[in-house]
Structure formats: C-alpha cells, structure tokens
Design an enzyme around this catalytic site. Sequence first.
Site, short mmCIF file in Angstrom:
data_model
loop_
_atom_site.label_atom_id
_atom_site.label_comp_id
_atom_site.label_asym_id
_atom_site.label_seq_id
_atom_site.Cartn_x
_atom_site.Cartn_y
_atom_site.Cartn_z
N HIS A 55 0.86 -1.19 0.00
CA HIS A 55 0.00 0.00 0.00
C HIS A 55 0.89 1.24 0.00
O HIS A 55 2.04 1.18 0.46
CB HIS A 55 -0.91 0.01 1.23
CG HIS A 55 -2.00 -1.02 1.17
ND1 HIS A 55 -3.07 -1.03 2.04
CD2 HIS A 55 -2.19 -2.05 0.31
CE1 HIS A 55 -3.87 -2.05 1.74
NE2 HIS A 55 -3.36 -2.69 0.70
N GLU A 57 1.02 3.83 1.81
CA GLU A 57 1.56 4.27 3.11
C GLU A 57 2.74 3.41 3.54
O GLU A 57 3.74 3.92 4.05
CB GLU A 57 0.47 4.17 4.21
CG GLU A 57 -0.78 4.97 3.93
CD GLU A 57 -1.88 4.15 3.26
OE1 GLU A 57 -1.59 3.49 2.24
OE2 GLU A 57 -3.01 4.18 3.73
N CYS A 85 -6.01 1.83 5.83
CA CYS A 85 -6.61 0.57 6.27
C CYS A 85 -5.98 0.15 7.61
O CYS A 85 -5.10 0.83 8.14
CB CYS A 85 -6.38 -0.51 5.22
SG CYS A 85 -4.65 -1.03 5.11
N CYS A 88 -2.06 -0.47 7.41
CA CYS A 88 -1.25 0.75 7.32
C CYS A 88 -1.34 1.57 8.62
O CYS A 88 -0.35 2.14 9.08
CB CYS A 88 -1.70 1.60 6.13
SG CYS A 88 -1.36 0.78 4.56
#
Length: 358
Positions: A55, A57, A85, A88
């Site tokens: 992801h 992040e 999410c 993260c």
Amino acid sequence: MNESADGHWMRLALAQARAAAQDGEVPVGAVVVHQGQLIATGRNAPVQGHDPTAHAEIVALRAAAQHLGNYRLQDCTLYVTLEPCAMCSGAMLHARVARVVFGAADAKTGVAGSVLNLFAQPQLNHQTQVQGGVLAEECAALLGAFFRARRCQQRAQAIARHPLRDDALRTPEARFADLPDYPWAPHYVNDLPALAGLRLHYLDEGPREASHTSITWLCLHGTPAWSYVYRHWLPVLTAAGHRVVAPDLIGFGKSDKPKKDSFHTLQWHQQVLREWVERLDLQRAVLVLHGNAGECGAQLPVQMPERFMDTPDASLPADLSPLEVLPEGAACDAPFPDRGSRAALRAFERVLRERKKL
Ligand SMILES: [Zn+2]
C-alpha cells in the site's frame, strides 16, 4: 501546520496516486514530511509487486525510515489520498508517526474513523493525530474515474468474449492483422435490442466528453466496404479535436455476419444504427456517408434531430483526402474469408436492386 500547507503536501500525494493509476494500480499515493521537508513518497503497487502489503503508506513509511536511518518516524507527518486501512494504520502506530492526514474517506476499509478509529483506541494510541478530508473531492474523483474506466474495460472484455450466435459467422482477427493504417482499438456492442446477441464492431476515437465546441463525426461506410474506408480520416479529424465513430454494419467488417441473406433489411439496419447512436449518447453529431451508405443512414439526423447538428459542412477540415472505393485485395476481402460470410454482400445487392425498381 496550516490548511494550505496540508493542501500542498496532499497534492504531492495525489501525483503519486496518478502515477499508480498509470501503472494499472488503484490510485492511492502517500508522502512523508519530516520537519517541513519531504523525505519519502509511496504509491500503491500490490499488483505489480505481487505484494499484498505494498500500500502507498507502507511504501512511503519504509522509504522514510531508510531516509532517517530509524524505524521510529518521530516528528513525521504522513499524507495519503485515501483513509488508511488497518494494516497501514498499525504500521503508522508502530512507527510513532506524529500526524496522519488523509484525503477521501474509505467506507469499506478505512480505520481512521469510517469502519472504526484505531487512532482513538487509548490502549494503542501513541498520540498520533489524525485529520481527514484534505482535498477529499479530488482524491475521491481520481479513484472514481479509475474504477469507472476499469468497469468499462471489463465490460468490453466480456463483450469481446461474447459467444457467437449459431446462425452467424465471426471473421477471425488474424484476417485483419496485417492491414495497413488501421491501428484503431476495436469497440463492440452486443446488447442492443435489435442486435439480438449479434456483435457489432465500431471505431471510437477522439474526446468522448461532449462540449459545445466539439463535434462527433459519425462515419458510415457503404457496401461492400467497411470502416476501413475512413482510415485516413481518423487521424485528421481527431487531430482537429473531434470525436469520430465509425460502425461496421452487421455483416461487414469486424461485425458478426448472419449466414442467411434474408436477415438483411434496410429497416433492421436502420433500427440497429438508431439504437447504437442512443447507446453512445452522441451529441452534436455530423453524419458522413460513403458510397451508398445513405440507404441505411441518411434518415438518422431526421429521426434523431436532437443528436445531430444542422449545418456541418463548414467544419470539415480542408485537408481530408477524398473517400475512395476500397482497393481490390486484402482490405476489401479481409472481412469475407468464405462464401458464408458474404451473405450481407448478396443481400444488399438484392435489396438495393429492388429499391431501384420501385
Ligand atoms: Zn493500507
């Protein structure tokens, strides 16, 4: 930090999100800022990297930690275009990120307030501040456009795989492979009522969004030609900023070909064209007729005046080459590899002969 500085950093995160979209990834981007300096960027990349943790992040956190030489990201703010999410958010809490700023909320997987708020759990929290809604509309619009385009593409792929009706033929793609000057992406439709499952092929190039200055040229081929006759027009018209749509009538070009001659009536072809124009939601259209195409298409602007322009002639670019009869050989024969696939040619000859007698 004031609002405009947040907007500035979020724009950099948006640029990362756009880059992710260009790679075919869901467009989410992130940046990490340390004491007013950009130290890391990240973009969503799980598909390309075969990595469920990639992801935006996480990618940005890893880069920031490398930059600082420390797995604790003290005094850092992470900007991300979409609400983080659970994975993260957990990583950000472990990293002791001071502040998290996100753009669009994520009602399905966001845990900075949407599904739940991990940052507000007193047992977990290390005083990470959270703020959402910075450039939220822009961040959400980017995601929306990406998913719309993907749905569109999936639909096109489903149609491309659409099974052929028993009473029709489909010219193999290989017949068209080596034709010069025809690089245009195929578009298909098969769910118009009149088509009854037959697959109609058309070209659609240039800008889709109707504006009050753009024109859509509806280029209709005569028989026995197909959309290939317009191959030299497409680059000229699209370069002038116009949209060009050019169907292959059923029985011609890359469209499905019913085996029976009796399938073809002018009324039926006219009905298919009307439904197709509606489906494409054409605006400010101008009809171009090649050869005897008027037999099928001439009435369209009369029947659908709201979709066609009145006085188009002045707008035709001057440097268009005249439309030709297709040369004998590959281009002319490509759609018709055998006798069965030539039913439309026979039918149109008969229909047009009968009309002349009237
Ligand atoms: Zn995540």
